[in-house]
Design a protein around this motif. Structure first.
Motif, PDB file in Angstrom:
ATOM      1  N   UNK A   6      29.625  44.350  53.884  1.00 35.35           N
ATOM      2  CA  UNK A   6      30.607  43.879  54.850  1.00 35.35           C
ATOM      3  C   UNK A   6      30.767  42.364  54.779  1.00 35.35           C
ATOM      4  N   UNK A   7      29.810  41.685  54.180  1.00 44.56           N
ATOM      5  CA  UNK A   7      29.870  40.230  54.061  1.00 44.56           C
ATOM      6  C   UNK A   7      30.890  39.780  53.024  1.00 44.56           C
ATOM      7  N   UNK A   8      31.366  40.677  52.193  1.00 39.02           N
ATOM      8  CA  UNK A   8      32.224  40.321  51.079  1.00 39.02           C
ATOM      9  C   UNK A   8      33.602  40.949  51.218  1.00 39.02           C
ATOM     10  N   UNK A   9      34.605  40.203  50.771  1.00 40.20           N
ATOM     11  CA  UNK A   9      35.965  40.747  50.744  1.00 40.20           C
ATOM     12  C   UNK A   9      36.035  41.804  49.640  1.00 40.20           C
ATOM     13  N   UNK A  10      37.120  42.549  49.634  1.00 40.35           N
ATOM     14  CA  UNK A  10      37.315  43.565  48.599  1.00 40.35           C
ATOM     15  C   UNK A  10      37.313  42.920  47.212  1.00 40.35           C
ATOM     16  N   UNK A  11      37.988  41.776  47.063  1.00 38.03           N
ATOM     17  CA  UNK A  11      38.023  41.089  45.774  1.00 38.03           C
ATOM     18  C   UNK A  11      36.621  40.628  45.374  1.00 38.03           C
ATOM     19  N   UNK A  12      35.872  40.071  46.299  1.00 37.04           N
ATOM     20  CA  UNK A  12      34.504  39.636  45.992  1.00 37.04           C
ATOM     21  C   UNK A  12      33.649  40.815  45.563  1.00 37.04           C
ATOM     22  N   UNK A  13      33.758  41.941  46.271  1.00 38.28           N
ATOM     23  CA  UNK A  13      32.972  43.131  45.890  1.00 38.28           C
ATOM     24  C   UNK A  13      33.355  43.611  44.490  1.00 38.28           C
ATOM     25  N   UNK A  14      34.635  43.607  44.188  1.00 35.30           N
ATOM     26  CA  UNK A  14      35.080  44.054  42.859  1.00 35.30           C
ATOM     27  C   UNK A  14      34.555  43.116  41.773  1.00 35.30           C
ATOM     28  N   UNK A  15      34.630  41.794  42.022  1.00 34.84           N
ATOM     29  CA  UNK A  15      34.114  40.849  41.028  1.00 34.84           C
ATOM     30  C   UNK A  15      32.616  41.042  40.834  1.00 34.84           C
ATOM     31  N   UNK A  16      31.879  41.187  41.923  1.00 31.55           N
ATOM     32  CA  UNK A  16      30.426  41.355  41.839  1.00 31.55           C
ATOM     33  C   UNK A  16      30.051  42.674  41.176  1.00 31.55           C
ATOM     34  N   UNK A  17      30.814  43.717  41.436  1.00 27.35           N
ATOM     35  CA  UNK A  17      30.455  45.038  40.924  1.00 27.35           C
ATOM     36  C   UNK A  17      31.010  45.316  39.527  1.00 27.35           C
ATOM     37  N   UNK A  18      32.282  45.057  39.348  1.00 26.54           N
ATOM     38  CA  UNK A  18      32.970  45.527  38.140  1.00 26.54           C
ATOM     39  C   UNK A  18      32.706  44.692  36.900  1.00 26.54           C
ATOM     40  N   UNK A  19      32.188  43.484  37.076  1.00 25.28           N
ATOM     41  CA  UNK A  19      32.007  42.608  35.916  1.00 25.28           C
ATOM     42  C   UNK A  19      30.551  42.212  35.708  1.00 25.28           C
ATOM     43  N   UNK A  20      29.625  43.063  36.152  1.00 28.50           N
ATOM     44  CA  UNK A  20      28.208  42.818  35.888  1.00 28.50           C
ATOM     45  C   UNK A  20      27.906  42.972  34.400  1.00 28.50           C
ATOM     46  N   UNK A  21      28.677  43.777  33.743  1.00 29.80           N
ATOM     47  CA  UNK A  21      28.561  43.977  32.300  1.00 29.80           C
ATOM     48  C   UNK A  21      29.978  44.134  31.762  1.00 29.80           C
ATOM     49  N   UNK A  22      30.115  44.059  30.481  1.00 30.71           N
ATOM     50  CA  UNK A  22      31.422  44.210  29.824  1.00 30.71           C
ATOM     51  C   UNK A  22      32.437  43.171  30.274  1.00 30.71           C
ATOM     52  N   UNK A  23      31.970  41.941  30.452  1.00 30.57           N
ATOM     53  CA  UNK A  23      32.884  40.836  30.729  1.00 30.57           C
ATOM     54  C   UNK A  23      33.848  40.740  29.550  1.00 30.57           C
ATOM     55  N   UNK A  24      35.141  40.580  29.803  1.00 34.23           N
ATOM     56  CA  UNK A  24      36.088  40.541  28.677  1.00 34.23           C
ATOM     57  C   UNK A  24      35.704  39.475  27.645  1.00 34.23           C
ATOM     58  N   UNK A  25      35.609  39.886  26.416  1.00 37.26           N
ATOM     59  CA  UNK A  25      35.287  38.978  25.321  1.00 37.26           C
ATOM     60  C   UNK A  25      36.606  38.577  24.668  1.00 37.26           C
ATOM     61  N   UNK A  26      37.183  37.521  25.207  1.00 39.18           N
ATOM     62  CA  UNK A  26      38.489  37.062  24.739  1.00 39.18           C
ATOM     63  C   UNK A  26      38.600  35.569  25.018  1.00 39.18           C
TER      64      UNK A  26
END
Length: 162
Positions: A6-26
């Motif tokens: 609840x401390x994090x916005x939806x965007x913050x949660x997505x950044x923290x969760x979705x990019x823990x691995x497989x950061x775009x290599x570009x």
């Protein structure tokens, strides 16, 4: 009980969760992240800076297999309790130190040091010893094990998917 997420916005949660691995290599990883999230690149950069300022993240970047580029070592120190936070803060400011953490042990401060070569690594360890006045125990890796340190953050404290 307050939910941790609840401390994090939806965007913050997505950044923290979705990019823990497989950061775009570009050439444009933040723009690529923004496209996946449906926001602009500046919003991603500002949100990551905010998360870093709040202490939710320490850095964003790749993690390379140890000793595949340059050299690295695990190190430990027995730091007197009154100095522990000051020494940890010093380590946090060194670009060669990936992370550090406290342990309940005689050797209570552990950290990973990376460098271009062994001479530079030894110089960093010597610098830490000279600055802190505490000996550094150098624990080079003899055999590697892969442990995925990513955590799915889409669960509440009771283990229910959010």
């Amino acid at each position: 009980m307050r939910e941790a997420n609840a401390e994090y916005s939806e965007l913050e949660r997505r950044l923290l969760n979705d990019f823990q691995r497989d950061l775009p290599l570009s050439p444009t990883p933040y723009a690529d992240m923004a496209a996946r999230l449906g926001v602009d690149e500046q919003t991603v950069l500002e949100t990551l800076a905010g998360l870093q300022a709040r202490g939710a993240i320490s850095r964003v970047g790749p993690v390379f297999r140890p000793n595949s580029i340059g050299v690295s070592t695990l190190a430990a120190m027995a730091v007197p309790a009154p100095q522990l936070e000051q020494v940890a803060a010093y380590l946090n400011d060194l670009p060669q130190v990936n992370h550090n953490y406290e342990r309940e042990h005689e050797f209570n401060l552990w950290f990973v040091v990376t460098a271009a070569d062994r001479d530079e690594l030894d110089a960093v360890l010597d610098q830490i010893e000279a600055w802190s006045g505490c000996p550094v125990l150098d624990l080079p890796m003899l055999e590697d094990y892969f442990i995925d340190l990513g955590f799915d953050l889409n669960f509440d404290q009771r283990g229910r998917r959010q």
